[in-house]
Motif scaffolding. Structure first.
Motif, PDB file in Angstrom:
ATOM      1  N   ALA A   1      40.984  39.497  38.475  1.00  0.00           N
ATOM      2  CA  ALA A   1      39.748  38.989  39.078  1.00  0.00           C
ATOM      3  C   ALA A   1      38.694  40.094  39.144  1.00  0.00           C
ATOM      4  CB  ALA A   1      40.033  38.454  40.474  1.00  0.00           C
ATOM      5  N   LEU A   2      37.434  39.685  39.080  1.00  0.00           N
ATOM      6  CA  LEU A   2      36.328  40.652  39.203  1.00  0.00           C
ATOM      7  C   LEU A   2      35.913  40.830  40.655  1.00  0.00           C
ATOM      8  CD1 LEU A   2      33.721  39.902  36.407  1.00  0.00           C
ATOM      9  CD2 LEU A   2      35.132  41.935  36.687  1.00  0.00           C
ATOM     10  N   VAL A   3      35.903  39.709  41.383  1.00  0.00           N
ATOM     11  CA  VAL A   3      35.464  39.746  42.779  1.00  0.00           C
ATOM     12  C   VAL A   3      36.690  39.973  43.660  1.00  0.00           C
ATOM     13  CG1 VAL A   3      34.324  38.439  44.608  1.00  0.00           C
ATOM     14  CG2 VAL A   3      33.606  38.150  42.236  1.00  0.00           C
ATOM     15  N   THR A   4      36.672  41.038  44.457  1.00  0.00           N
ATOM     16  CA  THR A   4      37.861  41.344  45.247  1.00  0.00           C
ATOM     17  C   THR A   4      37.601  41.324  46.742  1.00  0.00           C
ATOM     18  OG1 THR A   4      37.395  43.717  45.138  1.00  0.00           O
ATOM     19  CG2 THR A   4      38.792  42.808  43.407  1.00  0.00           C
ATOM     20  N   ARG A   5      36.353  41.150  47.132  1.00  0.00           N
ATOM     21  CA  ARG A   5      36.042  41.141  48.570  1.00  0.00           C
ATOM     22  C   ARG A   5      35.020  40.084  48.898  1.00  0.00           C
ATOM     23  NH1 ARG A   5      37.246  46.535  51.436  1.00  0.00           N
ATOM     24  NH2 ARG A   5      38.548  47.518  49.860  1.00  0.00           N
ATOM     25  N   GLU A   6      35.158  39.559  50.109  1.00  0.00           N
ATOM     26  CA  GLU A   6      34.220  38.594  50.668  1.00  0.00           C
ATOM     27  C   GLU A   6      32.780  39.141  50.594  1.00  0.00           C
ATOM     28  OE1 GLU A   6      35.170  35.636  52.011  1.00  0.00           O
ATOM     29  OE2 GLU A   6      33.107  35.104  52.554  1.00  0.00           O
ATOM     30  N   ARG A   7      32.627  40.425  50.887  1.00  0.00           N
ATOM     31  CA  ARG A   7      31.305  41.059  50.860  1.00  0.00           C
ATOM     32  C   ARG A   7      30.623  40.886  49.505  1.00  0.00           C
ATOM     33  NH1 ARG A   7      28.594  45.230  49.095  1.00  0.00           N
ATOM     34  NH2 ARG A   7      30.230  45.898  47.678  1.00  0.00           N
ATOM     35  N   GLN A   8      31.382  41.152  48.442  1.00  0.00           N
ATOM     36  CA  GLN A   8      30.835  41.021  47.093  1.00  0.00           C
ATOM     37  C   GLN A   8      30.508  39.558  46.813  1.00  0.00           C
ATOM     38  OE1 GLN A   8      34.311  42.297  45.093  1.00  0.00           O
ATOM     39  NE2 GLN A   8      34.130  44.453  45.693  1.00  0.00           N
ATOM     40  N   ARG A   9      31.431  38.666  47.229  1.00  0.00           N
ATOM     41  CA  ARG A   9      31.243  37.242  46.973  1.00  0.00           C
ATOM     42  C   ARG A   9      29.956  36.740  47.614  1.00  0.00           C
ATOM     43  NH1 ARG A   9      34.322  33.469  45.000  1.00  0.00           N
ATOM     44  NH2 ARG A   9      36.087  34.907  44.941  1.00  0.00           N
ATOM     45  N   ARG A  10      29.733  37.106  48.880  1.00  0.00           N
ATOM     46  CA  ARG A  10      28.533  36.627  49.583  1.00  0.00           C
ATOM     47  C   ARG A  10      27.263  37.066  48.882  1.00  0.00           C
ATOM     48  NH1 ARG A  10      30.096  37.833  55.096  1.00  0.00           N
ATOM     49  NH2 ARG A  10      31.549  36.232  55.759  1.00  0.00           N
TER      50      ARG A  10
ATOM     51  N   ARG B   1      22.681  33.458  35.661  1.00  0.00           N
ATOM     52  CA  ARG B   1      23.237  32.663  36.762  1.00  0.00           C
ATOM     53  C   ARG B   1      24.608  32.101  36.384  1.00  0.00           C
ATOM     54  NH1 ARG B   1      21.158  26.796  37.433  1.00  0.00           N
ATOM     55  NH2 ARG B   1      22.258  26.847  35.442  1.00  0.00           N
ATOM     56  N   ASP B   2      24.721  31.555  35.176  1.00  0.00           N
ATOM     57  CA  ASP B   2      25.996  30.956  34.755  1.00  0.00           C
ATOM     58  C   ASP B   2      27.104  32.009  34.694  1.00  0.00           C
ATOM     59  OD1 ASP B   2      24.641  28.619  34.621  1.00  0.00           O
ATOM     60  OD2 ASP B   2      24.529  28.531  32.419  1.00  0.00           O
ATOM     61  N   ALA B   3      26.755  33.199  34.213  1.00  0.00           N
ATOM     62  CA  ALA B   3      27.772  34.252  34.115  1.00  0.00           C
ATOM     63  C   ALA B   3      28.280  34.638  35.504  1.00  0.00           C
ATOM     64  CB  ALA B   3      27.190  35.468  33.395  1.00  0.00           C
ATOM     65  N   ILE B   4      27.367  34.735  36.463  1.00  0.00           N
ATOM     66  CA  ILE B   4      27.789  35.109  37.821  1.00  0.00           C
ATOM     67  C   ILE B   4      28.611  33.971  38.436  1.00  0.00           C
ATOM     68  CG2 ILE B   4      27.025  35.784  40.128  1.00  0.00           C
ATOM     69  CD1 ILE B   4      24.515  36.956  38.860  1.00  0.00           C
ATOM     70  N   ALA B   5      28.156  32.738  38.238  1.00  0.00           N
ATOM     71  CA  ALA B   5      28.883  31.590  38.791  1.00  0.00           C
ATOM     72  C   ALA B   5      30.300  31.531  38.229  1.00  0.00           C
ATOM     73  CB  ALA B   5      28.126  30.294  38.490  1.00  0.00           C
ATOM     74  N   LEU B   6      30.430  31.888  36.964  1.00  0.00           N
ATOM     75  CA  LEU B   6      31.753  31.878  36.324  1.00  0.00           C
ATOM     76  C   LEU B   6      32.662  32.919  36.991  1.00  0.00           C
ATOM     77  CD1 LEU B   6      33.242  30.501  33.947  1.00  0.00           C
ATOM     78  CD2 LEU B   6      32.625  32.500  32.561  1.00  0.00           C
ATOM     79  N   ALA B   7      32.101  34.093  37.261  1.00  0.00           N
ATOM     80  CA  ALA B   7      32.902  35.139  37.911  1.00  0.00           C
ATOM     81  C   ALA B   7      33.305  34.715  39.320  1.00  0.00           C
ATOM     82  CB  ALA B   7      32.119  36.452  37.954  1.00  0.00           C
ATOM     83  N   LEU B   8      32.458  33.899  39.955  1.00  0.00           N
ATOM     84  CA  LEU B   8      32.755  33.458  41.324  1.00  0.00           C
ATOM     85  C   LEU B   8      33.792  32.334  41.352  1.00  0.00           C
ATOM     86  CD1 LEU B   8      29.165  33.458  42.866  1.00  0.00           C
ATOM     87  CD2 LEU B   8      31.094  34.860  43.633  1.00  0.00           C
ATOM     88  N   ALA B   9      33.890  31.580  40.250  1.00  0.00           N
ATOM     89  CA  ALA B   9      34.784  30.414  40.216  1.00  0.00           C
ATOM     90  C   ALA B   9      36.201  30.858  39.875  1.00  0.00           C
ATOM     91  CB  ALA B   9      34.282  29.406  39.188  1.00  0.00           C
ATOM     92  N   ASP B  10      36.797  31.642  40.747  1.00  0.00           N
ATOM     93  CA  ASP B  10      38.097  32.245  40.448  1.00  0.00           C
ATOM     94  C   ASP B  10      39.139  31.880  41.499  1.00  0.00           C
ATOM     95  OD1 ASP B  10      37.153  33.572  42.601  1.00  0.00           O
ATOM     96  OD2 ASP B  10      37.332  35.589  41.762  1.00  0.00           O
ATOM     97  N   GLY B  11      38.841  30.856  42.325  1.00  0.00           N
ATOM     98  CA  GLY B  11      39.796  30.476  43.360  1.00  0.00           C
ATOM     99  C   GLY B  11      40.067  31.600  44.356  1.00  0.00           C
TER     100      GLY B  11
ATOM    101  N   ARG C   1      41.021  34.517  43.936  1.00  0.00           N
ATOM    102  CA  ARG C   1      42.306  35.170  43.754  1.00  0.00           C
ATOM    103  C   ARG C   1      42.238  36.679  43.959  1.00  0.00           C
ATOM    104  NH1 ARG C   1      40.585  33.832  38.579  1.00  0.00           N
ATOM    105  NH2 ARG C   1      40.872  35.483  37.034  1.00  0.00           N
ATOM    106  N   GLY C   2      41.074  37.261  43.712  1.00  0.00           N
ATOM    107  CA  GLY C   2      40.942  38.702  43.954  1.00  0.00           C
ATOM    108  C   GLY C   2      41.106  39.045  45.423  1.00  0.00           C
ATOM    109  N   GLU C   3      40.463  38.270  46.295  1.00  0.00           N
ATOM    110  CA  GLU C   3      40.606  38.496  47.730  1.00  0.00           C
ATOM    111  C   GLU C   3      42.033  38.187  48.184  1.00  0.00           C
ATOM    112  OE1 GLU C   3      37.657  36.613  46.517  1.00  0.00           O
ATOM    113  OE2 GLU C   3      36.366  36.458  48.277  1.00  0.00           O
ATOM    114  N   ARG C   4      42.583  37.102  47.649  1.00  0.00           N
ATOM    115  CA  ARG C   4      43.958  36.718  48.026  1.00  0.00           C
ATOM    116  C   ARG C   4      44.966  37.782  47.639  1.00  0.00           C
ATOM    117  NH1 ARG C   4      44.574  31.034  48.821  1.00  0.00           N
ATOM    118  NH2 ARG C   4      42.679  29.928  48.263  1.00  0.00           N
ATOM    119  N   LEU C   5      44.747  38.390  46.488  1.00  0.00           N
ATOM    120  CA  LEU C   5      45.708  39.395  46.017  1.00  0.00           C
ATOM    121  C   LEU C   5      45.713  40.604  46.946  1.00  0.00           C
ATOM    122  CD1 LEU C   5      47.735  40.389  43.933  1.00  0.00           C
ATOM    123  CD2 LEU C   5      45.851  41.159  42.502  1.00  0.00           C
TER     124      LEU C   5
END
Ligand code: FFO
Ligand code: GTP
Ligand code: MG
Length: 437
Positions: A369-378, A199-209, A211-215
């Protein structure tokens, strides 16, 4: 659906070479029909004369590649035809291909869809490929390349494998709970710690502001201020071309004008807007309403004010903004404050660009960033929510409930990789691809 698809894989219009690609069981027979010869050695460019099998007319003298599946991009037999790049040569060969049995023109993304369905790439890699084709700047290219290479896909697989382990342990505890030979306490303690770590590892990947989607979208910089402040002139100076009409009459700009540019490898969208003032003119009033809407969506607002004007002030003080004093060539402004520029002499523009780039950099990152789309984030957020419940239960919940949350967490990760529940996602994603991809 036809078994075999074909499409131009290179751009349209006149070019040195045009590539057509074919995929499916009919690719080899189509190559044989065009060349009248056995296939060349696999994966080697070979010179062949292509003829219309119907009348024998020569269509082109081309380089062809035979790539037998499954070790291909799609996982199927593939052929590439590297033609002379004129629209007429391409059209002639496409017409002949369309007449061969079992062949159909490919829909956008059809090759990649086959690659995905044949297990050649997971959904995150497909998304990375879509982004790579759309990449306009260096940071976008880097992020897309990492995604295509499996940066997120591999992490998600590792998390999923960890959770499947846990699930197996929990289910074993369920099955043998009355036999007394499994140490329930120790097991649940270990399971909780493992669940918390994932859980912590995933939360860390999500706590990226984000930036992947913004980029992917670009950093939106809105030029705002009173009429005649010099917004359109500045836009043109930054864009290096006459994108917007400039005149000495206040109220010149009505529609917002967007210019995409590359600032140190980062995608920045500059938006020129109508000067802000109350107006009885219906069209101008609509323009001002649009300006305000853009200001609300901005990642950064440049508030422009000409000498002698009060510095424009945002209504919403939470807006990320930068004050800019324009027309510095007309003399220093005692009112001061903000960055002084002149679009006429170019003074201060470098500093302004550096300030924008610095903020874009902070907001977008550089493609890491690891997460690049809203879909992945959700889906990842859902996974974390289920793991939260597992961890919060601290072994107090019935193992049945823990197992159910673990199953749902695993399922959410499966969605990120495209293992489950993807039909609708696929249709939307592939329709954004170009033909021949
Ligand atoms: N001419 C041409 N250029 C191209 C492509 C193409 O299809 N044709 N690509 C298309 O997107 C990209 C390259 N991507 C590719 C990815 C995988 C395989 C492939 O055949 N993979 C096999 C074998 C790998 C190997 O030889 O090491 C496999 O993965 O099993 C080919 C191209 C960009 N350039
Ligand atoms: N001397 C000088 N004149 C400038 C400068 N920038 C703009 N101007 C002049 O100021 C006037 C207004 O410029 P625009 O860029 O059209 O102003 P705007 O903010 O877009 O105005 P609206 O579209 O009406 O809101 C024009 O006559 C420009 O030539 C500058 O840096 N120096
Ligand atoms: Mg203007």
């Amino acid at each position: 659906m036809a078994d075999t698809i074909f499409a131009p894989a290179s751009g349209f219009g006149r070019a040195a070479v045009a590539v057509l690609r074919l995929s499916g069981p009919g690719a080899g027979p189509a190559l044989a029909a065009l060349t009248g010869r056995p296939p060349p050695p696999p994966r080697r460019l070979s010179l062949r004369t292509l003829r219309d099998p119907a009348g024998g007319e020569t269509l082109d003298r081309a380089l062809v590649v035979w790539m037998p599946g499954p070790a291909t991009f799609t996982g199927e037999d593939q052929v590439e035809l590297h033609l002379h790049g004129s629209p007429a040569v391409r059209a002639a060969v496409l017409r002949v291909l369309a007449g061969l049995p079992g062949m159909a023109a490919a829909e956008p993304g059809a090759f990649t869809r086959r690659a995905f369905l044949n297990g050649r790439m997971d959904l995150t890699a497909v998304e990375g490929l879509a982004d790579l084709i759309d990449a306009e700047t260096e940071a976008q290219r880097r992020q897309a390349m990492r995604q295509l290479d499996g940066a997120l896909g591999r992490r998600v697989e590792a998390w999923r494998a960890g959770l499947l382990d846990l699930l197996a342990t929990t289910e074993a505890a369920l099955d043998f709970s009355d036999e007394g030979d499994v140490d329930d306490e120790a097991l649940s303690d270990r399971a909780m710690r493992a669940a918390a770590a994932i859980r912590d590892a995933i939360a860390l990947a999500l706590a990226d502001g984000r930036r992947g989607e913004r980029l992917r979208d670009g950093f939106v910089v809105v030029l705002a201020g009173a009429p005649n402040a010099g917004k359109s002139t500045l836009l043109n100076a930054l864009a290096g071309r006459d994108a917007a009409i400039v005149s000495s009459r206040p109220g010149t700009t009505r529609d917002a004008i967007e210019v995409r540019c590359d600032l140190g490898g980062l995608p920045v969208v500059l938006v020129d807007t109508a000067g802000l003032r109350d107006s009885d003119d219906e069209i101008e009033a609509e323009g001002v309403a649009r300006s305000r809407a853009w200001i609300g969506k901005a990642d950064l607002v440049l508030w422009l004010a000409a000498p002698g004007e009060a510095a424009a002030a945002p209504d919403d003080t939470a807006l990320p903004c930068l004050r800019v004093r324009t027309k510095s060539d007309l003399g220093a402004d005692a009112a001061g404050g903000g960055l002084a520029i002149s679009a006429v002499t170019g003074a201060g523009l470098d500093r302004l660009l550096a300030a924008i780039e610095e903020r874009a950099q902070a907001s977008l990152g550089a493609g890491d960033a690891l997460v690049t789309r809203e879909r992945q984030r959700r889906a990842l957020e859902r996974c974390v929510a289920h793991l939260d419940r597992v961890v919060a239960s601290q072994g107090a919940s019935a193992p049945e409930l823990v197992a159910e949350d673990l199953r749902l967490a695993v399922r959410a990760l499966g969605e990120v990789a495209g293992r489950v529940g993807v039909e609708e996602v696929l249709d939307r994603l592939f329709s954004s691809f170009c033909i021949g991809k």
